[in-house]
Design a protein around this motif. Structure first.
Motif, mmCIF file in Angstrom:
data_model
loop_
_atom_site.group_PDB
_atom_site.id
_atom_site.type_symbol
_atom_site.label_atom_id
_atom_site.label_comp_id
_atom_site.label_asym_id
_atom_site.label_seq_id
_atom_site.Cartn_x
_atom_site.Cartn_y
_atom_site.Cartn_z
ATOM 1 N N ARG A 2 42.200 17.552 -15.489
ATOM 2 C CA ARG A 2 41.135 17.065 -17.016
ATOM 3 C C ARG A 2 39.578 17.974 -16.784
ATOM 4 O O ARG A 2 38.376 17.711 -18.074
ATOM 5 C CB ARG A 2 40.383 15.942 -16.817
ATOM 6 N N THR A 3 39.248 18.596 -16.244
ATOM 7 C CA THR A 3 37.856 19.649 -16.353
ATOM 8 C C THR A 3 38.193 20.889 -17.003
ATOM 9 O O THR A 3 39.070 21.276 -17.213
ATOM 10 C CB THR A 3 37.763 20.384 -14.765
ATOM 11 N N PRO A 4 37.837 20.928 -18.049
ATOM 12 C CA PRO A 4 37.751 21.744 -18.865
ATOM 13 C C PRO A 4 38.647 23.234 -18.163
ATOM 14 O O PRO A 4 37.251 23.768 -17.634
ATOM 15 C CB PRO A 4 36.666 22.348 -20.149
ATOM 16 N N LEU A 5 39.435 24.199 -19.017
ATOM 17 C CA LEU A 5 40.094 25.376 -18.315
ATOM 18 C C LEU A 5 38.385 26.238 -18.727
ATOM 19 O O LEU A 5 38.606 27.292 -16.719
ATOM 20 C CB LEU A 5 40.811 25.895 -19.307
ATOM 21 N N GLU A 42 51.750 21.091 -17.989
ATOM 22 C CA GLU A 42 51.057 20.195 -17.246
ATOM 23 C C GLU A 42 50.691 20.542 -15.817
ATOM 24 O O GLU A 42 51.748 20.826 -15.103
ATOM 25 C CB GLU A 42 51.248 18.559 -16.935
ATOM 26 N N PRO A 43 49.950 20.831 -15.107
ATOM 27 C CA PRO A 43 49.541 20.590 -13.272
ATOM 28 C C PRO A 43 50.645 19.804 -12.495
ATOM 29 O O PRO A 43 50.634 18.671 -13.212
ATOM 30 C CB PRO A 43 48.569 21.015 -12.995
ATOM 31 N N LEU A 44 51.224 20.283 -11.512
ATOM 32 C CA LEU A 44 52.357 19.374 -10.701
ATOM 33 C C LEU A 44 51.623 18.201 -10.056
ATOM 34 O O LEU A 44 52.092 17.545 -9.422
ATOM 35 C CB LEU A 44 53.081 20.865 -9.987
ATOM 36 N N GLY A 45 50.477 18.507 -9.413
ATOM 37 C CA GLY A 45 49.510 17.335 -8.695
ATOM 38 C C GLY A 45 49.210 18.307 -7.221
ATOM 39 O O GLY A 45 48.355 18.968 -7.370
ATOM 40 N N THR A 46 49.520 18.274 -6.430
ATOM 41 C CA THR A 46 48.987 19.118 -5.315
ATOM 42 C C THR A 46 50.171 19.891 -4.370
ATOM 43 O O THR A 46 51.277 19.860 -4.653
ATOM 44 C CB THR A 46 48.380 17.948 -3.936
#
Length: 462
Positions: free
Chosen positions: A42-45, A121-125
């Motif tokens: 959620r941190t701005p790119l 969306e990011p995958l996670g870890t």
């Protein structure tokens, strides 16, 4: 408690010793990553990019110390060692440059009454398993874009280069990366395999051997996670009749022997048009014979040891078998005082009279040896270049760009070079075929492997 030991190829001393992570430590790292990743995503790119750029600056500030550590851990001559940090900076900064465009929502053409878009969306870890031969350059390919895409990263580095993982995590923390987003673990092979199986891990980027890649695929089987596997290479170069011979010799030989040949995309086979073959061999032998094999902490050394004595013995065996089968050696090892069996120091070798029945032309050597064969034409060169279980890169030396494009279209590899070799341009996709692996890093396409698409189909109320 199990420990890893980094045995320096310089003098066979223990340079680094570290305890291996125990199961509670591994579980804690997974939990910390899983907890930190959503907020990071959620941190701005723009903030993510700023942290990466600050980390790059800190890496550059430390490049002298990092270069010295590389020299002692894996044997890179000190005169070249800092260059790896410059390459790290180039790749990291490029991936930061293109992050906004590469990670932006895909907006579809307007459709009355609807809003439609595809979000990445990011995958996670992400678990990054990095090797020793280019420890920063291989790690940055996966670590930096994974972080920029909003993933958490756990880095497991080779036991030969453990300080690289520690230095990278420390630098990113100093640059402002939140705790838990980027961690390292020193692991045994068994625990690395178990980590691939961990449900918290959503992506694995592995650089290493074909056998190691198969281990990753087995461990991840049935999990339906994304895998990036950069494995072996037996990369060829072809010198056409119209090539600039001075340039072709200098570039191909440097591509074969830099880092003592310990490069996945180094040149290991050279095919030269028969009209240029003898002169190419003569010039190449002159260059190789003039290398200074020595301790890599000596600034005059331009050819260091291999990473381990066992690696040097493997290459010696390939060379000895080829000579016994009729190959001609053009370099006299007695001219290299440091060349000694049972050590990591190995004289370079240049072989002619080779063919594809010999291991030195089939198996990945990963050492300072290259075999040369004359060819009659493009068709023969193409057949020989493709006659390999690997397919990472291939180089063509020619004045004819259209010929290079035509040949390149038929080459079974991930990257086609013309008039250069052994280089990664971060703007281009880095990938391989056959036993060189699968997946992709770098370029905008690399971000596709670190994210998942989510479609939004929004119908407006009447």
């Amino acid at each position: 408690m199990q420990k890893l030991q980094c045995i320096s190829p310089i003098d066979h001393s223990v340079y680094v010793e570290r305890p291996l992570a125990e199961p509670p430590e591994i579980s804690a790292a997974l939990e910390l990553a899983a907890g930190a990743q959503p907020a990071w995503a959620r941190t701005p790119l723009a903030e993510r990019v700023a942290i990466v750029r600050q980390a790059v600056m800190l890496m550059l500030d430390r490049r002298a110390r990092l270069g010295e550590e590389l020299c002692w851990m894996m044997g890179r001559p000190i005169r070249f060692a800092e260059g790896e940090i410059l390459g790290f900076a180039e790749r990291a900064n490029y991936m930061a440059d293109i992050a906004a465009d590469s990670l932006a929502d895909i907006r579809l053409p307007e459709k009355t009454g609807f809003t439609r878009l595809i979000r990445r969306e990011p995958l996670g870890t992400s678990l990054v398993v990095a090797p020793w031969n280019y420890p920063y350059l291989t790690a940055v390919n996966a670590v930096v874009p994974a972080l920029l895409a909003g993933n958490a990263v756990i880095l497991k580095h080779s036991a030969q280069t453990p300080l690289c993982a520690e230095q990278m995590v420390e630098v990113f923390a100093e640059a402002g990366l939140p705790q838990g987003v980027f961690q390292y673990l020193h692991l045994s092979h068994a625990d690395t395999e178990n980590l691939v199986r961990a449900p918290e891990v959503a992506h694995v980027a592995f650089t290493g051997s074909v056998a190691g890649g198969r281990m990753v695929e087995r461990a991840a089987a049935g999990r339906f996670i994304k895998l990036g596997l950069e494995l072996g290479g037996k990369d060829p170069a072809y010198v056409r009749a119209d090539a600039d011979l001075d340039h072709a010799v200098a570039a191909a030989i440097d591509g074969a022997y830099f880092n003592s040949g310990q490069s996945c995309c180094g040149i290991e086979r050279i095919y030269v048009h028969e009209s240029l073959h003898d002169e190419f061999v003569e010039r190449a032998a002159g260059i190789v014979g003039a290398y200074r094999l020595g301790r890599p902490d000596d600034p005059d050394t331009n050819l260091g040891p291999l990473v381990r004595a066992e690696a040097a013995d493997f290459v010696r065996a390939q060379v000895d078998e080829a000579i016994a089968a009729g190959a001609t050696a053009h370099i006299d090892p007695s001219g290299f005082a440091m060349d000694r069996r049972g050590t990591a120091y190995l004289a370079p070798q240049l072989l002619t009279g080779v063919d594809h029945s010999m291991r030195v032309m089939r198996e990945e050597s990963f050492g300072p040896v290259v075999g040369l064969m004359p060819v009659r034409d493009d068709a023969e060169a193409l057949a020989l270049m493709n006659d390999s279980e690997f397919g990472l890169t291939a180089a063509i030396f020619t004045a004819d760009e259209q010929a290079a494009l035509a040949l390149g279209g038929r080459l079974e590899c991930g990257t086609v070079f013309m008039n250069r070799c052994d280089y990664l341009d971060p703007a281009l996709a880095w990938t391989g075929v056959k036993n060189s692996g699968r997946g992709c890093t770098l370029s905008g396409i690399g971000y596709e492997h670190l994210t998942r698409p989510k479609s939004f189909h929004l119908k407006h109320q009447p």
